[in-house]
Design an enzyme around this catalytic site. Structure first.
Site, PDB file in Angstrom:
ATOM      1  N   ASP A 165       0.832  -1.203   0.000  1.00 49.14           N
ATOM      2  CA  ASP A 165       0.000   0.000   0.000  1.00 49.14           C
ATOM      3  C   ASP A 165       0.870   1.258   0.000  1.00 49.14           C
ATOM      4  O   ASP A 165       1.922   1.280  -0.629  1.00 49.14           O
ATOM      5  CB  ASP A 165      -0.918  -0.053   1.228  1.00 49.14           C
ATOM      6  CG  ASP A 165      -2.262   0.594   0.982  1.00 49.14           C
ATOM      7  OD1 ASP A 165      -2.304   1.826   0.839  1.00 49.14           O
ATOM      8  OD2 ASP A 165      -3.284  -0.118   0.948  1.00 49.14           O
ATOM      9  N   HIS A 196      -3.645   6.090   3.574  1.00 47.80           N
ATOM     10  CA  HIS A 196      -4.425   4.938   3.127  1.00 47.80           C
ATOM     11  C   HIS A 196      -3.913   3.641   3.737  1.00 47.80           C
ATOM     12  O   HIS A 196      -4.680   2.831   4.274  1.00 47.80           O
ATOM     13  CB  HIS A 196      -4.376   4.879   1.602  1.00 47.80           C
ATOM     14  CG  HIS A 196      -5.222   3.819   0.980  1.00 47.80           C
ATOM     15  ND1 HIS A 196      -4.778   2.538   0.752  1.00 47.80           N
ATOM     16  CD2 HIS A 196      -6.494   3.861   0.517  1.00 47.80           C
ATOM     17  CE1 HIS A 196      -5.740   1.832   0.183  1.00 47.80           C
ATOM     18  NE2 HIS A 196      -6.794   2.609   0.022  1.00 47.80           N
ATOM     19  N   SER A 356     -11.224  -0.674  -0.729  1.00 45.88           N
ATOM     20  CA  SER A 356      -9.973  -0.656   0.039  1.00 45.88           C
ATOM     21  C   SER A 356     -10.227  -0.941   1.507  1.00 45.88           C
ATOM     22  O   SER A 356      -9.373  -1.493   2.198  1.00 45.88           O
ATOM     23  CB  SER A 356      -9.292   0.717  -0.075  1.00 45.88           C
ATOM     24  OG  SER A 356      -8.495   0.825  -1.211  1.00 45.88           O
TER      25      SER A 356
END
Length: 405
Positions: A165, A196, A356
């Site tokens: 990520d 994120h 996600s």
């Protein structure tokens, strides 16, 4: 995925007596002169080495002959070898060099490199009351609307989760010292400057916000501060994580079976990305992957379209399909993905939506089940599907209605 996955169909252009050159669809953000070259399955390590020597010699000859006005290409920049079944390299090549490469007997196919983005739009049982994220309660309850998460005290202990990520804020107190930095394949900043990856890792294994509260977490950074990176860079991260998960490159099945991976990212359909993901699965490592956020069939996204991974669509708090979530036959399960609260770099929290956020629920559940003694590897996705409830209302055409439990 943050917002949208790019729909794409890979069309083979003819290369006379040579390898297929796969063409990206019209909406793919291709990187100029960057390609991924994948070798045939029967090419040995020795033959691969011979091929790259040929490549270097060819490039050197071209460099000597080029005109002063033409731009020098960087040539091969990365090599990949995943499990002995996926050998490839990536780099910068001009059209003439790509034609030469495509005509080499060792080459299976070539595809353009392109931009990949995040997928955001979120026993001895222990009770966690008034959970901070509804997703935790939903995974632990047969009905929607609960506020308690029940979990075994093992909580993924002895399992390692690789989060491919934007990085992880490993100092965040909710990780309790269980997160560490792995490798950076995108920039010089060994930190999560986007947020994120930290949010995703928090759902996988945060002490308060995660499903597997004792799992070890490893940051594999392949996306930058904007949440984007190249497909070739993502594959480098996948290769590194596979080697680490397989006992530091020693290929031990025991180590692989105690590892899980999460990929809350994606881009256009990519044969190279799918082949790399399949190599990881065949090495005995469980992979959870975001389905994408374009409200379209996930068969057009990678690595979501790879059958051997566990592809996850996003659900809402009332057991509906999230309006942005991709769907289709490649989806294995649904998991909470709308308005999910998890960790944010700097010690705080954030609420995000996207497949996600759904994928790490499945990754965390996988780590939790391995900690309980369940068999790891790609077969774990079947176990998760068998445990799931048929709960999703209007899941999408040809899509399972199973929600993880």
């Amino acid at each position: 995925f943050i917002t949208k996955a790019i729909p794409i169909v890979l069309a083979a252009l003819s290369a006379v007596n040579g390898a297929k050159i796969l063409e990206a669809g019209p909406h793919a953000e291709t990187i100029p002169n960057k390609y991924i070259v994948v070798m045939k399955k029967d090419v040995s390590d020795e033959a691969f080495s011979t091929h790259t020597t040929w490549l270097s010699q060819n490039l050197n000859r071209r460099l000597m002959r080029r005109s002063g006005s033409s731009k020098a290409m960087a040539g091969m920049q990365n090599k990949y070898s995943l499990g002995g079944i996926f050998r490839a390299y990536s780099g910068e090549f001009d059209d003439a060099m790509i034609k030469d490469i495509s005509n080499h007997d060792d080459v299976d196919y070539i595809e353009p490199d392109f931009v990949v983005r995040t997928s955001t739009n979120g026993t001895n049982l222990t009770r966690q009351e008034n959970v901070p994220s509804w997703g935790l309660a939903r995974v632990g309850s047969k009905q929607a609307g609960g506020t308690t998460y029940y979990y075994d005290s093992s909580a993924g202990k002895g399992v390692t989760a690789y989060v491919i990520d934007t990085g992880i804020d490993i100092e965040h107190e909710d990780f309790g010292g269980r997160a560490k930095w792995g490798k950076n394949f995108v920039d010089q900043r060994d930190e999560d400057c986007n947020g994120h990856g930290t949010h995703v890792a928090g759902t996988v294994g945060g002490t308060k916000y995660g499903l597997a509260k004792s799992v070890s977490l490893v940051a594999v950074k392949v996306l930058d501060c904007d949440g984007s990176g190249s497909n070739s860079g993502v594959i480098r991260g996948m290769e590194w994580a596979m080697r680490e998960a397989s006992g530091g490159g020693n290929g031990t099945a025991k180590a692989a079976g105690k590892s899980v991976m999460n990929m809350s990212l994606g881009g256009p359909r990519s044969q190279a990305s799918n082949d790399a993901a399949r190599a990881i699965s065949e090495a005995g490592i469980f992979m959870a992957v975001a389905a994408g956020n374009e409200n379209m069939d996930a068969q057009h996204s990678s690595p979501a379209s790879e059958p051997s991974v566990c592809t996850v669509a996003a659900s809402t708090e009332d057991d509906g399909k999230a309006e942005f979530s991709n769907y289709g036959a490649v989806v294995d399960v649904y998991a909470p993905g709308k308005d999910i609260t998890s960790l944010k770099p700097g010690g705080s929290t954030d609420t995000l939506s996207g497949t996600s956020m759904a994928s790490p629920h499945v990754c965390g559940l996988g780590a939790y089940l391995i900690g309980l003694g369940k068999q790891g590897g790609p077969g774990l996705c079947d176990t998760i599907k068998q445990m799931a409830n048929e709960a999703i209302q209007r899941p999408g055409e040809g899509t399972t209605g199973k929600l993880i439990y």
